[in-house]
Write a protein that holds these residues in place. Sequence first.
Motif, PDB file in Angstrom:
ATOM      1  N   LEU A 170      40.188  31.180  34.043  1.00 18.13           N
ATOM      2  CA  LEU A 170      40.295  29.938  33.291  1.00 18.13           C
ATOM      3  C   LEU A 170      38.917  29.308  33.112  1.00 18.13           C
ATOM      4  O   LEU A 170      38.575  28.825  32.029  1.00 18.13           O
ATOM      5  CB  LEU A 170      41.251  28.983  34.016  1.00 18.13           C
ATOM      6  N   LEU A 171      38.104  29.358  34.153  1.00 17.79           N
ATOM      7  CA  LEU A 171      36.723  28.873  34.025  1.00 17.79           C
ATOM      8  C   LEU A 171      35.942  29.707  33.015  1.00 17.79           C
ATOM      9  O   LEU A 171      35.111  29.184  32.271  1.00 17.79           O
ATOM     10  CB  LEU A 171      36.022  28.910  35.387  1.00 17.79           C
ATOM     11  N   ASP A 185      48.047  30.957  29.046  1.00 13.70           N
ATOM     12  CA  ASP A 185      48.250  31.316  30.443  1.00 13.70           C
ATOM     13  C   ASP A 185      48.534  32.817  30.551  1.00 13.70           C
ATOM     14  O   ASP A 185      49.525  33.303  29.995  1.00 13.70           O
ATOM     15  CB  ASP A 185      49.437  30.500  30.978  1.00 13.70           C
ATOM     16  N   PRO A 186      47.673  33.586  31.257  1.00 14.05           N
ATOM     17  CA  PRO A 186      47.839  35.047  31.278  1.00 14.05           C
ATOM     18  C   PRO A 186      48.633  35.586  32.461  1.00 14.05           C
ATOM     19  O   PRO A 186      48.688  36.799  32.667  1.00 14.05           O
ATOM     20  CB  PRO A 186      46.380  35.524  31.365  1.00 14.05           C
ATOM     21  N   GLN A 187      49.272  34.726  33.254  1.00 15.48           N
ATOM     22  CA  GLN A 187      50.000  35.225  34.424  1.00 15.48           C
ATOM     23  C   GLN A 187      51.183  36.103  34.018  1.00 15.48           C
ATOM     24  O   GLN A 187      51.968  35.732  33.144  1.00 15.48           O
ATOM     25  CB  GLN A 187      50.516  34.072  35.272  1.00 15.48           C
ATOM     26  N   ALA A 191      31.510  24.379  33.044  1.00 11.71           N
ATOM     27  CA  ALA A 191      32.266  25.515  33.567  1.00 11.71           C
ATOM     28  C   ALA A 191      31.331  26.580  34.122  1.00 11.71           C
ATOM     29  O   ALA A 191      31.572  27.152  35.180  1.00 11.71           O
ATOM     30  CB  ALA A 191      33.146  26.107  32.471  1.00 11.71           C
ATOM     31  N   ARG A 192      30.212  26.839  33.405  1.00 10.25           N
ATOM     32  CA  ARG A 192      29.250  27.827  33.905  1.00 10.25           C
ATOM     33  C   ARG A 192      28.642  27.379  35.225  1.00 10.25           C
ATOM     34  O   ARG A 192      28.443  28.166  36.146  1.00 10.25           O
ATOM     35  CB  ARG A 192      28.126  28.027  32.874  1.00 10.25           C
ATOM     36  N   GLN A 193      28.310  26.080  35.300  1.00 10.90           N
ATOM     37  CA  GLN A 193      27.738  25.554  36.532  1.00 10.90           C
ATOM     38  C   GLN A 193      28.710  25.716  37.699  1.00 10.90           C
ATOM     39  O   GLN A 193      28.324  26.092  38.801  1.00 10.90           O
ATOM     40  CB  GLN A 193      27.378  24.076  36.347  1.00 10.90           C
ATOM     41  N   THR A 194      29.987  25.433  37.441  1.00 10.68           N
ATOM     42  CA  THR A 194      31.003  25.588  38.483  1.00 10.68           C
ATOM     43  C   THR A 194      31.104  27.039  38.920  1.00 10.68           C
ATOM     44  O   THR A 194      31.156  27.350  40.104  1.00 10.68           O
ATOM     45  CB  THR A 194      32.376  25.103  37.977  1.00 10.68           C
TER      46      THR A 194
END
Length: 392
Positions: free
Chosen positions: A23-24, A284-286, A68-71
Amino acid sequence: MDKETQPPAASSHPRHHAVPPYLLAAMAACDGAWEAPESMREIISSQPTLDKADGPVSVTRTRIATRARQTMLLDQALLHERSTAHQKLTWLIEPTGRLNRIISDAQGVEITPGTLIRSEGQKPSADIDVNRAYDGLGHVYGFLADLFKRNSLDGSGLVLRGTVHYGEHYDNAFWDGTQMVMGDGDGEIFNSFTSSLSVIAHELGHGLLQYTTNLQYQGQSGALNESIADVFGALVEQFVAGDDAAHASWLIGKGLFTKAVTGVALRSMIEPGTAYNDSILGKDPQPATMAEYVKTTEDNGGVHLNSGIPNRAFALFAKALGGNAWETAGSLWFNVIATRTLPENADFATFAEQTLLQARRDHGAGSAVESALKQAWDTVGVVPRLKENDDE
């Protein structure tokens, strides 16, 4: 305090994050300037991009992608580096059975624990995140004490510690092996991570597993680790709300997304793959069954993806039984991990076998509980290695 103990070194345990890396990755790629790793592309390649999405986009793509990249980079770096300062600290255990919470404030820096703000018995803070974290830890303790007569995560009165305001606009929450850590979210995709009780309880569920069946965080055993934490998160939230299995949402992270996101939660236990379908986050890919099982090298072998399969089995089982999910179904799941007979490298079939054996021990062979459980595992395509004459 009567006793001091040294906890397991944080660096010896993976950081268990609420927001999965796929997701990130979708967030980080939303401005087209970041390329996902080869092994991640298969997961997000089918998801819609911003340029193809319908309707207005109410968030700034570059800002979201940067955060998001930083996370992601911070998470990857700290996975290998988890501050040796934790290993030198003496962490207090409260052995008397009393609830003991300590909430600290990282003040926008990537440090733990931060500045102490509220400890057990103190009046509420002016900071809503401090109070929600404090209450969330209390709900988890109360659930364990009331339902399973367990004194905190370790059974011996472990102090429950939480850090809020971790990092700047940090889009995640995690259990680091010693405590719960919560970011503020970016305000565009995510609200504060203290806003979801199921997320708080999920992360503390990893702490419970650390002190019971410490399932290896890889492949199917890692997906079981994530799934059992999801079960714990959902049950705590249902217990506090008084929702029975039929009326519960079965969502993990409900309310965590801002109104700008087309989605209801991070994951749906009863309907994996339906929690969100957003122009930035994708769909959502679950998977919901073994027929859709995702083979990938990312995310420790898809631990956040394939956890949807045992998640759905539990939710179907609980709904088939009726009543409160934390009673019969939840107790059975808890007994499987608390007896410590489950191998740390257990796959789905082994876990299904152990749950069925537990059903026989708790309710008798051929019981309605065992039948409902068999049907749930069959629905998601997991075949337990259980012989009809197995009774132990």
